[in-house]
Design a protein around this motif. Structure first.
Motif, PDB file in Angstrom:
ATOM      1  N   TYR A   1      -5.847   4.095   9.131  1.00 38.82           N
ATOM      2  CA  TYR A   1      -6.339   3.653   7.825  1.00 38.82           C
ATOM      3  C   TYR A   1      -5.699   4.462   6.713  1.00 38.82           C
ATOM      4  CZ  TYR A   1      -9.549   2.329   4.099  1.00 38.82           C
ATOM      5  OH  TYR A   1     -10.084   1.857   2.930  1.00 38.82           O
ATOM      6  N   ARG A   2      -4.920   3.793   5.893  1.00 36.72           N
ATOM      7  CA  ARG A   2      -4.285   4.444   4.756  1.00 36.72           C
ATOM      8  C   ARG A   2      -4.589   3.627   3.516  1.00 36.72           C
ATOM      9  NH1 ARG A   2      -1.250   4.335   9.026  1.00 36.72           N
ATOM     10  NH2 ARG A   2      -0.639   2.200   8.531  1.00 36.72           N
TER      11      ARG A   2
ATOM     12  N   ASP B   1      -3.553  -3.453  -2.755  1.00 33.46           N
ATOM     13  CA  ASP B   1      -3.300  -3.990  -1.420  1.00 33.46           C
ATOM     14  C   ASP B   1      -1.843  -4.439  -1.338  1.00 33.46           C
ATOM     15  OD1 ASP B   1      -3.146  -5.332   0.948  1.00 33.46           O
ATOM     16  OD2 ASP B   1      -4.758  -6.759   0.509  1.00 33.46           O
ATOM     17  N   ARG B   2      -1.052  -3.693  -0.583  1.00 26.93           N
ATOM     18  CA  ARG B   2       0.379  -3.986  -0.476  1.00 26.93           C
ATOM     19  C   ARG B   2       0.623  -5.428  -0.009  1.00 26.93           C
ATOM     20  NH1 ARG B   2       4.829  -0.808  -0.129  1.00 26.93           N
ATOM     21  NH2 ARG B   2       3.543   1.064  -0.138  1.00 26.93           N
ATOM     22  N   ALA B   3      -0.264  -5.938   0.818  1.00 26.08           N
ATOM     23  CA  ALA B   3      -0.057  -7.280   1.372  1.00 26.08           C
ATOM     24  C   ALA B   3      -0.205  -8.371   0.307  1.00 26.08           C
ATOM     25  CB  ALA B   3      -1.024  -7.535   2.526  1.00 26.08           C
TER      26      ALA B   3
ATOM     27  N   LYS C   1     -13.430  -6.336   6.585  1.00 25.48           N
ATOM     28  CA  LYS C   1     -12.286  -5.423   6.480  1.00 25.48           C
ATOM     29  C   LYS C   1     -12.122  -4.701   7.818  1.00 25.48           C
ATOM     30  CE  LYS C   1     -10.525  -1.749   3.493  1.00 25.48           C
ATOM     31  NZ  LYS C   1     -10.836  -0.869   2.347  1.00 25.48           N
TER      32      LYS C   1
ATOM     33  N   VAL D   1      -4.397  -0.542  13.616  1.00 30.45           N
ATOM     34  CA  VAL D   1      -2.936  -0.440  13.709  1.00 30.45           C
ATOM     35  C   VAL D   1      -2.506   0.863  13.037  1.00 30.45           C
ATOM     36  CG1 VAL D   1      -0.731  -1.443  13.013  1.00 30.45           C
ATOM     37  CG2 VAL D   1      -2.582  -2.919  13.829  1.00 30.45           C
TER      38      VAL D   1
ATOM     39  N   VAL E   1     -14.495   2.983   4.728  1.00 28.25           N
ATOM     40  CA  VAL E   1     -13.598   1.823   4.744  1.00 28.25           C
ATOM     41  C   VAL E   1     -14.060   0.773   3.726  1.00 28.25           C
ATOM     42  CG1 VAL E   1     -12.822  -0.138   6.150  1.00 28.25           C
ATOM     43  CG2 VAL E   1     -12.768   2.179   7.102  1.00 28.25           C
TER      44      VAL E   1
ATOM     45  N   ASP F   1       2.900  -6.299   6.479  1.00 24.61           N
ATOM     46  CA  ASP F   1       1.867  -5.773   5.575  1.00 24.61           C
ATOM     47  C   ASP F   1       0.468  -6.179   6.038  1.00 24.61           C
ATOM     48  OD1 ASP F   1       3.756  -4.571   4.014  1.00 24.61           O
ATOM     49  OD2 ASP F   1       3.806  -6.133   2.484  1.00 24.61           O
ATOM     50  N   GLN F   2       0.343  -7.413   6.492  1.00 24.98           N
ATOM     51  CA  GLN F   2      -0.973  -7.862   6.954  1.00 24.98           C
ATOM     52  C   GLN F   2      -1.369  -7.127   8.234  1.00 24.98           C
ATOM     53  OE1 GLN F   2      -3.049  -9.571   5.309  1.00 24.98           O
ATOM     54  NE2 GLN F   2      -1.896 -10.803   3.837  1.00 24.98           N
TER      55      GLN F   2
ATOM     56  N   GLN G   1       5.478  -9.824   4.793  1.00 23.21           N
ATOM     57  CA  GLN G   1       4.074 -10.215   4.701  1.00 23.21           C
ATOM     58  C   GLN G   1       3.372 -10.025   6.048  1.00 23.21           C
ATOM     59  OE1 GLN G   1       0.555 -11.638   3.070  1.00 23.21           O
ATOM     60  NE2 GLN G   1       2.361 -10.911   2.058  1.00 23.21           N
TER      61      GLN G   1
ATOM     62  N   LYS H   1      -2.611  -3.699   7.602  1.00 24.62           N
ATOM     63  CA  LYS H   1      -3.966  -3.601   7.041  1.00 24.62           C
ATOM     64  C   LYS H   1      -5.028  -3.465   8.118  1.00 24.62           C
ATOM     65  CE  LYS H   1      -5.357  -6.485   3.739  1.00 24.62           C
ATOM     66  NZ  LYS H   1      -5.357  -7.663   2.842  1.00 24.62           N
ATOM     67  N   LEU H   2      -4.709  -3.904   9.329  1.00 26.30           N
ATOM     68  CA  LEU H   2      -5.701  -3.778  10.401  1.00 26.30           C
ATOM     69  C   LEU H   2      -5.955  -2.290  10.632  1.00 26.30           C
ATOM     70  CD1 LEU H   2      -4.426  -6.484  12.925  1.00 26.30           C
ATOM     71  CD2 LEU H   2      -6.290  -6.685  11.276  1.00 26.30           C
ATOM     72  N   ILE H   3      -7.222  -1.934  10.640  1.00 29.82           N
ATOM     73  CA  ILE H   3      -7.584  -0.515  10.695  1.00 29.82           C
ATOM     74  C   ILE H   3      -7.089   0.117  11.995  1.00 29.82           C
ATOM     75  CG2 ILE H   3      -9.540   1.106  10.579  1.00 29.82           C
ATOM     76  CD1 ILE H   3      -9.367  -0.515   8.027  1.00 29.82           C
TER      77      ILE H   3
ATOM     78  N   TYR I   1     -15.672 -10.747   1.647  1.00 23.47           N
ATOM     79  CA  TYR I   1     -14.281 -10.501   2.033  1.00 23.47           C
ATOM     80  C   TYR I   1     -13.335 -11.140   1.019  1.00 23.47           C
ATOM     81  CZ  TYR I   1     -10.264  -9.872   5.130  1.00 23.47           C
ATOM     82  OH  TYR I   1      -9.061  -9.495   5.667  1.00 23.47           O
TER      83      TYR I   1
ATOM     84  N   ARG J   1      -8.674  -1.329  -1.146  1.00 23.39           N
ATOM     85  CA  ARG J   1      -9.248  -2.601  -1.586  1.00 23.39           C
ATOM     86  C   ARG J   1     -10.615  -2.709  -0.943  1.00 23.39           C
ATOM     87  NH1 ARG J   1      -6.481  -8.570  -0.981  1.00 23.39           N
ATOM     88  NH2 ARG J   1      -8.207  -9.763  -1.824  1.00 23.39           N
TER      89      ARG J   1
END
Lengths: 579, 162
Positions: free
Chosen positions: A181-182, A302-304, A125, B75, A146, B67-68, B64, B71-73, A88, A151
């Motif tokens: 998932y995008r 990864d946008r984050a 992930k 959501v 996935v 964005d985080q 942030q 990332k959760l699938i 991870y 990423r």
């Protein structure tokens, strides 16, 4: 086609192109081990589940394809959590399948029951618990999708025993049901144009290349970018090999134990071009002081990651390869390409740092530095590099030996370096090397390991011997937990607490032999090359070389934890050199 | 004590699957984002639930957090609602040390649009739904009577229509 859930799982893995499974059976996963006998998939029986996870990581890192591991429920599942966390942190695509007690027993504290989807939610992930055997084909397809897109990262499928034994009408599928998932799309042309403009106007630009460049196979695009612009390059620990070390514009690795020219160029630059890098604390040192005067272009899929540590002036959320290719188009379209001329003074300065502040150690350049029993560890790495093919894969554990490997090996190709960067998992090397060799059987695979690390996972050499996976392990045996010792030396007034391991206990040669490997001990610096050549000639079984190295040796340069990168400590022999 | 200006309202449409709340709560916990309130219920489409989170972070950290979360699938969609552009609502239940026949108290409840939903010999249970700010004000007034039990649901919100 009527199949059991277990058969459907194996069929689904075959459909994903899985060729190798690293695993270890147990009660809950038992039904799945029966159809493996009839499958085209090669199963490699590890001796500890953590080894299965790291082997899958090694396999994935050198091939670019997902590594797959399968273990049983309970302790089998918890034993692989470290590997999931490791994958991870380093964005390594692995798919882990865990057995689970029957759905009818879940929640009752049944034998070997753990809530592994709960336990691993923060180190995967994504993960799935399959409760209906009809979902198997779809969830396996989703899991691989996935793990490998966007990423990359580890995923886990929890597979209850009654799902494995249920009978279903199996239908192959690649369909996904992932409405949330995008992945990043094309780079924004406006941002690319802005980045190109910044690159043209900067006086002191530098490239900060991270692991994303390797994962997106952007090596050629990066080489073209450097060719077009002449901008100096730094490659992080995760990006070693993304750009050849032998290229003059390569300043080396940035970070806590990075090369002086790389660290300093980043500190003094006015434009930092971050490509698939995440501003890790081991790179930035004290964040407020990191590249203080620089504008930042940040490319990440990864946008984050954008703005997590440092707010960029130009964010580009995209696959690194696509973004770099777009930058190249923008730059090449310019008729009077003048960046190279514009930054020539800056590049001269960088080259001067590179010439005056190389990685060095006492006796460097001598034919046999060190004395008997105290071989210079950096020399062993240099000799390994000198005596192995260019495309050799180097794997390491975590600690001083890892840093010496990253510093003194010359990396020339992407996916030729496998290590545990983010999590810093001691014991990573042996199983990861095994996985790397399975992934690239035609390449030579060497692991540089520490004596502390080796003791954590050496049992996987039994696996390597049994499965005829001829990896080669160079233990830099300094009889200490060396990196901890170094910190105690530098920051705890040389009060060495619980870091001594002994060079002789265990006897690494006997241990290697007991595991079906060839064991070699080298105490004299003069014998280093001959031992490596002897090991290179052995192709039918693993080899372990116990190099007795200098326990006093320390890793330089070093930026003390929490300090500014301006305060980088160079090797004492270079301390008088004007900065 | 955190100031209300650090409070941001984030609503997420999530897949209605086991473990989704664990993933969201775990994300907030391990990244050190502070949840003030969290309300969750299915939407009109049974495959999805709507989660309304009031989060306590500096404004520059909010992106942030989003964005985080994104990332959760599980959501599916996520929006931050500017308090000025959102219709917010929350439900409050409280048991107050007021016996029957306290006209002043009954008037107070009636004035804010609350309802008396239960009476004991020396206690009264009231209910009020509405903007969280109105609930804050009401709660403050109830304190002078003595609150023995209080339950609020946390805010839910939808964007204003214009």
């Amino acid at each position: 086609m009527k199949l059991t859930g277990a058969q459907a799982l194996i069929k689904s893995l075959e459909r994903q192109g899985v060729e190798v499974l690293f695993g270890l059976p147990g009660g809950a996963i038992l039904p799945v081990y029966d159809p493996i006998i009839d499958s085209s998939i090669r199963h490699i029986l590890v001796r500890h589940e953590q080894g299965a996870g790291h082997a899958a990581e090694g396999y994935a890192q050198v091939t670019g394809r997902p590594g797959v591991a399968m273990v049983t429920s309970g302790p089998g599942a918890t034993n692989i959590v470290t590997a999931l966390a490791d994958a991870y942190m380093d964005s390594v695509p692995i798919v882990v399948i865990t057995g689970q007690v029957a759905t009818t027993s879940m929640g009752t504290d049944a034998f070997q029951e753990v809530d592994i989807t709960g336990i691993t939610a923060s180190v995967t992930k994504h993960n799935w618990l399959i409760t209906d055997a009809n979902d198997i084909a779809r969830i396996v397809a989703e899991a691989f999708h996935v793990a490998t897109t966007g990423r990359p990262g580890p995923v886990l499928i929890d597979f209850p025993k009654d799902v494995a034994t249920a009978t279903i009408d199996y239908e192959e599928t690649d369909a996904h049901d992932l409405p949330g998932y995008r992945t990043a799309g094309e780079p924004d042309p406006a941002a690319i144009a802005e980045a190109v403009a910044l690159m043209k106007s900067a006086d002191r630009p530098v490239l900060y290349v991270g692991g994303g460049v390797i994962k997106s196979d952007a090596g050629p695009a990066l080489a073209r970018l450097v060719e077009l612009t002449g901008i100096p390059v730094t490659t992080t620990l995760m990006a070693r090999g993304a750009y050849p070390d032998s290229e003059p514009l390569h300043l080396g690795m940035p970070g806590m134990h990075g090369a002086y020219p790389a660290v300093t160029a980043i500190q003094r630059c006015d434009l930092l071009i971050a490509l698939g890098a995440r501003f890790d604390d081991r790179v930035t040192g004290r964040v407020e002081d990191f590249a203080r005067d620089a504008k930042v272009i940040h490319v990440d899929i990864d946008r984050a990651e954008i703005g997590k540590v440092r707010r960029p002036d130009v964010p580009i959320v995209a696959d690194c390869r696509l973004a770099i290719e777009e930058l190249n188009s923008g730059l090449a379209g310019d008729p009077d390409l003048s960046i190279r001329e514009h930054i020539s003074t800056w590049v001269d300065t960088c080259m001067d740092w590179k010439a005056r502040f190389p990685y060095t150690y006492e006796g460097k350049g001598e034919s046999a530095p060190g004395v008997i029993g105290r071989i210079k560890p950096q020399f062993v790495v240099e000799e390994l590099r000198r005596l192995t093919p260019r495309d050799t894969i180097l794997v390491s554990g975590v600690g001083q030996h890892q840093m010496w490997a990253a510093q003194h090996w010359s990396f020339e190709e992407p996916r030729s370096w496998v290590n545990s960067g983010g999590l810093g998992t001691m014991g990573f090397a042996v199983p990861a090397a095994l996985g790397a060799k399975v992934g690239c059987p035609e390449k030579m695979v060497w692991a540089v390991d520490g004596d502390g690390c080796f003791q954590m996972t050496a049992q996987e050499l039994v696996t390597a011997a049994a499965e005829q996976i001829p990896v080669k392990i160079a233990i830099l045996n300094n009889a200490y937990l060396g990196m901890v010792r170094q910190w105690q030396h530098m920051f705890y007034e040389q009060r060495y607490s619980e870091v001594y391991l002994s060079p002789d206990l265990p006897d690494y040669v006997k241990w290697a032999e007991a595991m079906g490997c060839v064991g070699i001990r080298v105490t004299d610096p003069k014998d280093v090359a001959a031992a490596i050549e002897a090991a290179n000639a052995i192709t039918d079984r693993p080899v372990v070389i116990d190099f007795r190295t200098d326990s006093m040796e320390q890793v330089f340069p070093m930026v003390p934890a929490g300090a500014s990168n301006d305060d980088i400590l160079v090797h004492p022999s270079l301390a008088g050199e004007p900065r | 004590m955190t100031s209300a200006s650090r409070h941001h309202l984030v609503t997420a449409t999530v897949e209605n699957k086991a473990g989704v709340l664990l993933r969201i709560a775990g994300l907030f916990s391990r990244r050190g984002y502070n949840i003030i309130s969290l309300a969750v219920a299915p939407t009109d489409d049974e495959r999805f639930s709507r989660v309304s989170i009031v989060v306590d972070v500096e404004s520059n950290l909010l992106q942030q957090v989003i964005d985080q979360l994104d990332k959760l699938i599980n959501v599916v969609a996520i929006t931050e609602l500017d308090p000025a552009d959102a219709n917010k609502a929350e439900l409050l239940l409280a048991t107050v040390s007021v016996g029957a026949g306290d006209q002043e108290f009954d008037d107070l409840v009636a004035r804010v649009g609350g309802t008396i939903i239960d009476r004991g010999s020396e206690t009264t249970m009231v209910q009020l739904a509405g903007d969280p700010a109105i609930l804050n004000d009401f709660e403050q007034k109830l304190r002078s009577y003595g609150i023995s039990e209080l339950q609020r649901t946390g805010a839910v919100a939808l964007a204003k229509l214009s």
